[in-house]
Scaffold this active site. Structure first.
Site, PDB file in Angstrom:
ATOM      1  N   LYS A  34      19.975  42.377  -3.552  1.00  0.00           N
ATOM      2  CA  LYS A  34      18.911  42.059  -4.526  1.00  0.00           C
ATOM      3  C   LYS A  34      17.698  41.454  -3.812  1.00  0.00           C
ATOM      4  CE  LYS A  34      21.548  39.264  -6.942  1.00  0.00           C
ATOM      5  NZ  LYS A  34      22.803  39.330  -6.140  1.00  0.00           N
ATOM      6  N   ARG A  57      21.439  35.936 -15.514  1.00  0.00           N
ATOM      7  CA  ARG A  57      22.797  35.996 -14.989  1.00  0.00           C
ATOM      8  C   ARG A  57      23.842  35.780 -16.060  1.00  0.00           C
ATOM      9  NH1 ARG A  57      21.902  34.567  -9.291  1.00  0.00           N
ATOM     10  NH2 ARG A  57      23.890  34.659  -8.234  1.00  0.00           N
ATOM     11  N   ARG A  60      25.167  37.357   6.781  1.00  0.00           N
ATOM     12  CA  ARG A  60      23.741  37.120   6.476  1.00  0.00           C
ATOM     13  C   ARG A  60      23.198  35.884   7.213  1.00  0.00           C
ATOM     14  NH1 ARG A  60      22.043  36.750   0.428  1.00  0.00           N
ATOM     15  NH2 ARG A  60      23.860  35.397   0.410  1.00  0.00           N
ATOM     16  N   ARG A  62      23.570  30.380   4.877  1.00  0.00           N
ATOM     17  CA  ARG A  62      23.644  29.615   3.624  1.00  0.00           C
ATOM     18  C   ARG A  62      25.027  28.997   3.483  1.00  0.00           C
ATOM     19  NH1 ARG A  62      21.348  33.590  -0.980  1.00  0.00           N
ATOM     20  NH2 ARG A  62      23.213  32.805  -2.023  1.00  0.00           N
ATOM     21  N   ARG A  98      32.279  33.059  -6.022  1.00  0.00           N
ATOM     22  CA  ARG A  98      30.986  33.644  -6.438  1.00  0.00           C
ATOM     23  C   ARG A  98      31.199  35.021  -7.058  1.00  0.00           C
ATOM     24  NH1 ARG A  98      27.495  33.572  -1.234  1.00  0.00           N
ATOM     25  NH2 ARG A  98      25.904  34.545  -2.527  1.00  0.00           N
TER      26      ARG A  98
HETATM   27  P1  AP5 Z   1      20.751  40.139   0.138  1.00  0.00           P
HETATM   28  O1  AP5 Z   1      19.590  41.033  -0.122  1.00  0.00           O
HETATM   29  O2  AP5 Z   1      20.462  38.747   0.606  1.00  0.00           O
HETATM   30  O3  AP5 Z   1      21.756  40.162  -1.122  1.00  0.00           O
HETATM   31  P2  AP5 Z   1      21.645  39.477  -2.561  1.00  0.00           P
HETATM   32  O4  AP5 Z   1      22.126  40.470  -3.543  1.00  0.00           O
HETATM   33  O5  AP5 Z   1      20.278  38.896  -2.760  1.00  0.00           O
HETATM   34  O6  AP5 Z   1      22.733  38.362  -2.370  1.00  0.00           O
HETATM   35  P3  AP5 Z   1      22.723  36.806  -2.763  1.00  0.00           P
HETATM   36  O7  AP5 Z   1      23.936  36.235  -2.093  1.00  0.00           O
HETATM   37  O8  AP5 Z   1      21.420  36.155  -2.454  1.00  0.00           O
HETATM   38  O9  AP5 Z   1      22.944  36.884  -4.268  1.00  0.00           O
HETATM   39  P4  AP5 Z   1      23.486  35.761  -5.157  1.00  0.00           P
HETATM   40  O10 AP5 Z   1      23.231  36.361  -6.471  1.00  0.00           O
HETATM   41  O11 AP5 Z   1      24.868  35.329  -4.909  1.00  0.00           O
HETATM   42  O12 AP5 Z   1      22.646  34.482  -4.682  1.00  0.00           O
HETATM   43  P5  AP5 Z   1      21.464  33.667  -5.351  1.00  0.00           P
HETATM   44  O13 AP5 Z   1      20.647  33.109  -4.267  1.00  0.00           O
HETATM   45  O14 AP5 Z   1      20.825  34.448  -6.427  1.00  0.00           O
HETATM   46  O15 AP5 Z   1      21.685  40.881   1.201  1.00  0.00           O
HETATM   47  C1  AP5 Z   1      22.905  40.296   1.653  1.00  0.00           C
HETATM   48  C2  AP5 Z   1      23.167  40.726   3.103  1.00  0.00           C
HETATM   49  O16 AP5 Z   1      23.385  42.131   3.139  1.00  0.00           O
HETATM   50  C3  AP5 Z   1      21.992  40.448   4.050  1.00  0.00           C
HETATM   51  O17 AP5 Z   1      22.494  40.058   5.304  1.00  0.00           O
HETATM   52  C4  AP5 Z   1      21.267  41.800   4.148  1.00  0.00           C
HETATM   53  O18 AP5 Z   1      20.622  41.982   5.401  1.00  0.00           O
HETATM   54  C5  AP5 Z   1      22.434  42.785   3.977  1.00  0.00           C
HETATM   55  N1  AP5 Z   1      22.039  44.014   3.274  1.00  0.00           N
HETATM   56  C6  AP5 Z   1      21.249  44.121   2.171  1.00  0.00           C
HETATM   57  N2  AP5 Z   1      21.139  45.402   1.794  1.00  0.00           N
HETATM   58  C7  AP5 Z   1      21.880  46.119   2.670  1.00  0.00           C
HETATM   59  C8  AP5 Z   1      22.176  47.514   2.808  1.00  0.00           C
HETATM   60  N3  AP5 Z   1      21.677  48.434   1.943  1.00  0.00           N
HETATM   61  N4  AP5 Z   1      22.986  47.907   3.822  1.00  0.00           N
HETATM   62  C9  AP5 Z   1      23.507  46.989   4.695  1.00  0.00           C
HETATM   63  N5  AP5 Z   1      23.265  45.667   4.620  1.00  0.00           N
HETATM   64  C10 AP5 Z   1      22.458  45.238   3.624  1.00  0.00           C
HETATM   65  O19 AP5 Z   1      22.290  32.494  -6.090  1.00  0.00           O
HETATM   66  C11 AP5 Z   1      22.925  31.455  -5.352  1.00  0.00           C
HETATM   67  C12 AP5 Z   1      23.530  30.456  -6.343  1.00  0.00           C
HETATM   68  O20 AP5 Z   1      22.467  29.843  -7.114  1.00  0.00           O
HETATM   69  C13 AP5 Z   1      24.484  31.041  -7.393  1.00  0.00           C
HETATM   70  O21 AP5 Z   1      25.804  31.133  -6.898  1.00  0.00           O
HETATM   71  C14 AP5 Z   1      24.345  30.004  -8.530  1.00  0.00           C
HETATM   72  O22 AP5 Z   1      25.091  28.852  -8.257  1.00  0.00           O
HETATM   73  C15 AP5 Z   1      22.859  29.634  -8.480  1.00  0.00           C
HETATM   74  N6  AP5 Z   1      22.023  30.483  -9.366  1.00  0.00           N
HETATM   75  C16 AP5 Z   1      21.023  31.317  -8.961  1.00  0.00           C
HETATM   76  N7  AP5 Z   1      20.462  31.920 -10.011  1.00  0.00           N
HETATM   77  C17 AP5 Z   1      21.114  31.462 -11.120  1.00  0.00           C
HETATM   78  C18 AP5 Z   1      21.000  31.748 -12.505  1.00  0.00           C
HETATM   79  N8  AP5 Z   1      20.094  32.632 -12.971  1.00  0.00           N
HETATM   80  N9  AP5 Z   1      21.843  31.095 -13.361  1.00  0.00           N
HETATM   81  C19 AP5 Z   1      22.761  30.222 -12.901  1.00  0.00           C
HETATM   82  N10 AP5 Z   1      22.936  29.910 -11.592  1.00  0.00           N
HETATM   83  C20 AP5 Z   1      22.103  30.524 -10.701  1.00  0.00           C
END
Ligand code: AP5
Length: 236
Positions: free
Chosen positions: A30, A105, A144, A177, A188
């Site tokens: 994402k 979410r 990552r 992270r 998660r």
């Molecule tokens: P990346 O692009 O970073 O993946 P992502 O989908 O953004 O993963 P996240 O871990 O950031 O998502 P998340 O939803 O768990 O975290 P968030 O920060 O939102 O890619 C991942 C890796 O894969 C990278 O190394 C990249 O290089 C590689 N990659 C990408 N695409 C690729 C491809 N096509 N091929 C190969 N490799 C690839 O949330 C964190 C925490 O915050 C949550 O757990 C929760 O506690 C809180 N939170 C955030 N938003 C909310 C909400 N709306 N409501 C409640 N709690 C929330």
């Protein structure tokens, strides 16, 4: 004219003029895709994860509440997230559209967003659903690394930096992270299945969902995402 391979400064300016949502499990890509797309359309990239991490690093009241929840891989309560998002999308830089990464979410967050968009006269959102087999996610998450200075995302297995531990853009330190430790990944993914996956059916029913195969290369996923966005640009 296919402008997808043009340098950004040479491309004619296209307008997004809507909210775009990236939906998918942790590690689906994402953030990687949302950054690219927001830069292409010159609109804000709104990652609720990044916003919450900023609160944590600044030690705000919200950050203090969110920190232990994020560290154990649970979702932060809707009430805290919704206030933060509402305040952000009211800023003038969001008037021509914005790209959400990690929001909404829960069904409650999606309903609230729908109301907010209506109130502010925005069109209905377009939802890009990154579809991926869960078995691929552990490697993506534990591999990552993110630049502390500019936020660029790397992967030690798939997209390593040229110099180990340093960002290709600015030489900034690459960090892991805390919630990318192996023991936090399973909670998660469970939180995603239980609280976020129902949004797939929710948005599909509304006719707003586009499935994209997120197991492909970053570039190929990007092409599919762009095609979906361009095919719907004029739609209400
Ligand atoms: P990346 O692009 O970073 O993946 P992502 O989908 O953004 O993963 P996240 O871990 O950031 O998502 P998340 O939803 O768990 O975290 P968030 O920060 O939102 O890619 C991942 C890796 O894969 C990278 O190394 C990249 O290089 C590689 N990659 C990408 N695409 C690729 C491809 N096509 N091929 C190969 N490799 C690839 O949330 C964190 C925490 O915050 C949550 O757990 C929760 O506690 C809180 N939170 C955030 N938003 C909310 C909400 N709306 N409501 C409640 N709690 C929330």
């Amino acid at each position: 004219m296919d402008t997808s391979r043009m340098a950004p400064e040479k491309r004619p300016q296209e307008e997004l003029n809507r909210a775009l949502i990236f939906l998918g499990p942790p590690g689906a890509g994402k953030g990687t895709q949302a950054k690219e797309l927001a830069a292409r359309y010159r609109v804000p990239h709104l990652s609720t994860g990044d916003m919450l991490r900023e609160h944590v690093s600044k030690g705000t009241a919200l950050g203090k509440e969110a920190k232990p929840i994020m560290e154990r891989g649970d979702l932060v309560p809707d009430s805290l997230v919704l206030k933060m998002v509402a305040e952000r999308i009211e800023r003038p830089d969001c008037s021509h559209g914005f790209v959400f990464d990690g929001f909404p979410r829960t069904v409650a967050q999606a309903q609230y967003l729908g109301e907010m968009l209506k109130q502010h006269g925005h069109r209905r959102p377009l939802v890009i659903h990154l579809v991926i087999d869960p078995s691929l996610l552990l490697r993506r998450l534990t591999g990552r690394r993110t630049c502390k200075a500019c936020g660029e995302i790397y992967n030690v297995y798939e997209r390593p930096p040229k110099v180990e531990g340093r960002c290709d853009n600015d030489g900034g330190e690459l960090v892991q992270r805390p919630d990318d430790r192996e023991e936090v990944v399973a909670p998660r993914l469970q939180a995603y299945e239980k609280q976020t996956a129902p949004l797939v059916a929710y948005y599909r029913r509304l006719g707003l969902l586009h499935d994209v195969d997120a197991a492909k290369s970053v570039e190929e996923v990007g092409r599919q995402v762009l095609q979906s966005v361009q095919s719907k640009r004029g739609a209400r």
